[in-house]
Design an enzyme around this catalytic site. Structure first.
Site, PDB file in Angstrom:
ATOM      1  N   LYS A  27      35.177  48.743  12.944  1.00 38.59           N
ATOM      2  CA  LYS A  27      35.924  48.489  11.708  1.00 38.59           C
ATOM      3  C   LYS A  27      36.504  49.788  11.173  1.00 38.59           C
ATOM      4  O   LYS A  27      37.669  49.842  10.746  1.00 38.59           O
ATOM      5  CB  LYS A  27      35.010  47.861  10.665  1.00 38.59           C
ATOM      6  CG  LYS A  27      35.677  47.638   9.311  1.00 38.59           C
ATOM      7  CD  LYS A  27      34.672  47.479   8.186  1.00 38.59           C
ATOM      8  CE  LYS A  27      33.984  48.797   7.870  1.00 38.59           C
ATOM      9  NZ  LYS A  27      33.082  48.722   6.705  1.00 38.59           N
ATOM     10  N   ARG A  32      41.359  52.632   9.783  1.00 40.66           N
ATOM     11  CA  ARG A  32      42.049  53.923   9.713  1.00 40.66           C
ATOM     12  C   ARG A  32      43.320  53.906  10.566  1.00 40.66           C
ATOM     13  O   ARG A  32      44.362  54.429  10.162  1.00 40.66           O
ATOM     14  CB  ARG A  32      41.113  55.050  10.169  1.00 40.66           C
ATOM     15  CG  ARG A  32      40.091  55.465   9.110  1.00 40.66           C
ATOM     16  CD  ARG A  32      38.977  56.323   9.719  1.00 40.66           C
ATOM     17  NE  ARG A  32      38.104  56.862   8.693  1.00 40.66           N
ATOM     18  CZ  ARG A  32      37.147  56.175   8.077  1.00 40.66           C
ATOM     19  NH1 ARG A  32      36.971  54.897   8.382  1.00 40.66           N
ATOM     20  NH2 ARG A  32      36.376  56.759   7.162  1.00 40.66           N
ATOM     21  N   GLY A  95      35.430  48.046   1.270  1.00 34.66           N
ATOM     22  CA  GLY A  95      35.627  49.327   0.612  1.00 34.66           C
ATOM     23  C   GLY A  95      36.822  50.079   1.153  1.00 34.66           C
ATOM     24  O   GLY A  95      37.521  50.773   0.410  1.00 34.66           O
ATOM     25  N   ARG A 123      31.739  48.111  -7.228  1.00 28.43           N
ATOM     26  CA  ARG A 123      31.721  49.244  -6.299  1.00 28.43           C
ATOM     27  C   ARG A 123      32.617  50.363  -6.818  1.00 28.43           C
ATOM     28  O   ARG A 123      33.674  50.130  -7.402  1.00 28.43           O
ATOM     29  CB  ARG A 123      32.160  48.807  -4.897  1.00 28.43           C
ATOM     30  CG  ARG A 123      31.208  47.809  -4.270  1.00 28.43           C
ATOM     31  CD  ARG A 123      31.518  47.587  -2.808  1.00 28.43           C
ATOM     32  NE  ARG A 123      31.247  48.780  -2.005  1.00 28.43           N
ATOM     33  CZ  ARG A 123      31.506  48.877  -0.708  1.00 28.43           C
ATOM     34  NH1 ARG A 123      32.076  47.858  -0.072  1.00 28.43           N
ATOM     35  NH2 ARG A 123      31.217  49.972  -0.044  1.00 28.43           N
ATOM     36  N   SER A 167      32.021  59.039   1.153  1.00 30.52           N
ATOM     37  CA  SER A 167      32.968  59.857   1.917  1.00 30.52           C
ATOM     38  C   SER A 167      34.347  59.222   1.937  1.00 30.52           C
ATOM     39  O   SER A 167      35.350  59.904   2.181  1.00 30.52           O
ATOM     40  CB  SER A 167      32.469  60.043   3.349  1.00 30.52           C
ATOM     41  OG  SER A 167      32.455  58.805   4.045  1.00 30.52           O
ATOM     42  N   GLN A 168      34.416  57.910   1.670  1.00 29.86           N
ATOM     43  CA  GLN A 168      35.714  57.231   1.666  1.00 29.86           C
ATOM     44  C   GLN A 168      36.646  57.781   0.593  1.00 29.86           C
ATOM     45  O   GLN A 168      37.871  57.676   0.736  1.00 29.86           O
ATOM     46  CB  GLN A 168      35.529  55.727   1.472  1.00 29.86           C
ATOM     47  CG  GLN A 168      34.944  55.018   2.684  1.00 29.86           C
ATOM     48  CD  GLN A 168      34.816  53.526   2.471  1.00 29.86           C
ATOM     49  OE1 GLN A 168      35.185  52.985   1.426  1.00 29.86           O
ATOM     50  NE2 GLN A 168      34.279  52.836   3.466  1.00 29.86           N
ATOM     51  N   GLU A 310      24.774  53.942   6.662  1.00 37.57           N
ATOM     52  CA  GLU A 310      25.028  52.539   6.996  1.00 37.57           C
ATOM     53  C   GLU A 310      24.009  51.988   7.997  1.00 37.57           C
ATOM     54  O   GLU A 310      23.865  50.778   8.146  1.00 37.57           O
ATOM     55  CB  GLU A 310      26.434  52.381   7.566  1.00 37.57           C
ATOM     56  CG  GLU A 310      26.654  53.064   8.897  1.00 37.57           C
ATOM     57  CD  GLU A 310      28.130  53.300   9.194  1.00 37.57           C
ATOM     58  OE1 GLU A 310      28.602  52.749  10.202  1.00 37.57           O
ATOM     59  OE2 GLU A 310      28.796  54.006   8.419  1.00 37.57           O
TER      60      GLU A 310
END
Length: 422
Positions: A27, A32, A95, A123, A167-168, A310
């Site tokens: 994913k 990306r 997210g 979130r 980190s996103q 994760e």
């Protein structure tokens, strides 16, 4: 997909599993690749793209902006278009959609509205929206629902962000940064950034597209302005999705091989090799991919999962079944994932008899006799993974809303049953 009862009586393993599995694509890599294809200077192809709820939401979001995303085949063809239409983006529980698409929407000449599932409104997104405002983007709202009012360009430049929550936040700004007039120079302040391998993944993909990225200094990432070359991507298997399948080898004392496991990768799931070795498994590369063989005994571990948070639900499930104590550290940030994963794991594992203590940034687990019961998933695919792992070793475990696994693995339950069935 076959309709399943809810809660689902997840199957118990009655024999050592011996299986070779081919997993859907990543994913993280798929979404990306789709973002970069949408801002590239020509058409490109995302080969072996993951077809799941999260990636379908990303494709739909970019299509609504004006990009053509042909998802009819296994390889998705992306043709950039003018971002010149009002759009409504459904983030679902993704997210990556909520955080990666707004920086692209800033390049539009229209109004792009964002909303998602009820839990998605909890979130964190404020750091990304605040950073975009500092870079010259007009935004209304500070959390879902919000709207981006594009002017056709983004000034860009230096921006400071606290990315300790995800980190996103950094990846979101970097992915579209080359299209900003001044590029983007992201500087992090605050506690350490979690899941750094995901930022490394973003940087590697940007460089494949010919984008100049300077990451020489700690907590600073600079993207130079310029074109984003069209590049075809071949998506690797989702290594984090491998966690329950490799755990099946550990729980059953069997052997599971994941096809096409890359010898070098930025995916967080690659850390499973070391974690499972420490827990008593034999882990080695073979011609087909990566093979994990369980020893019949699970050892507890003391491990910092900060960069690979994760993986926590699957690892915690294994630790609950281990014969010695475990401590999982450095993962306070996963409270902001699809659900508060630390609280959820402590609650659900504890309800099945696990001796588990929740800490601010982790979990401690001690050996205990587990029993059956309902394992709630909180609309979180990784929680469902934890549930089926425990069910493989404990009679009478029912996993609520196992269909939430469609977020990254369509028909997971059917695939899982096929491996576990005697």
């Amino acid at each position: 997909m076959t309709s399943l009862p809810d809660p689902w009586p997840a199957p118990r393993v009655l024999h050592p599993v011996d299986a070779v599995v081919a997993l859907p694509g990543s994913k993280s890599l798929t979404n990306r690749a789709l973002i970069l294809a949408a801002v590239a200077d020509g058409p490109s192809v995302v080969r072996r793209a993951l077809r799941s709820r999260d990636t379908s939401l990303m494709a739909a979001a970019l299509t609504s902006l004006g990009t053509s995303v042909d998802t009819s085949g296994d390889d998705w063809v992306v043709t950039p278009g003018a971002f010149d239409r009002d759009a409504e983006v459904d983030c679902g529980l993704a997210g990556t959609v909520m955080r990666f698409v707004p920086p692209v929407a800033g390049l539009s000449t229209s109004v792009v509205s964002f909303d998602g599932d009820a839990h998605m409104r909890q979130r964190p997104i404020g750091q990304v929206l605040s950073a975009l405002r500092d870079l010259g983007v007009s935004i209304r709202g500070d959390a879902l629902p919000f709207s981006v009012h594009g002017s056709g360009s983004v000034r860009g430049g230096v921006v400071t962000v606290d990315a300790s929550g995800s980190s996103q936040f950094v990846s979101a700004l970097l992915l579209a940064g080359a299209r900003y007039d001044e590029g983007v120079d992201v500087r992090h302040v605050g506690r350490p950034v979690p899941s750094l391998p995901h930022i490394d993944m973003t940087i590697a993909m940007l460089r494949e597209h010919g984008v100049e990225v300077d990451d020489a200094d700690a907590d600073r990432w600079s993207v130079a302005p310029g074109p984003v070359k069209a590049v075809d991507h071949v998506i690797e298997p989702d290594l984090s999705n491998a966690a329950p399948f490799l755990a099946l080898a550990a729980v059953s004392g069997g052997s599971v091989t994941v096809r096409d496991w890359p010898r070098a990768t930025d995916q967080a799931g690659d850390a499973l090799r070391g974690i499972l070795t420490e827990m008593g498994c034999e882990v080695r590369f073979v011609d087909e991919g990566l093979r994990v063989t369980g020893s019949g005994v699970l050892h507890g571990i003391d491990v910092d999962l900060h960069d690979v948070g994760e993986l926590t639900p699957a690892v915690a499930a294994l630790c609950a079944l281990a014969g010695s104590p475990s401590h999982l550290r450095g993962i306070g940030h996963i409270r902001g994932h699809e659900t508060d994963r630390l609280a959820a794991l402590a609650t659900e594992l504890g309800a099945l008899g696990a001796d588990v203590t929740e800490h601010d940034d982790g979990l401690s687990l001690r050996p205990a006799a587990l029993h059956g019961g309902v394992f709630h998933t909180y609309a979180d695919h990784r929680m469902a993974h934890a549930g089926v792992i425990v069910a493989a070793a404990v009679d009478g475990v029912l996993v609520e809303d196992v269909a939430t696994t469609a977020k990254t693995f369509p028909d997971f339950a059917g695939f899982w049953s096929g491996l576990v069935a005697p």
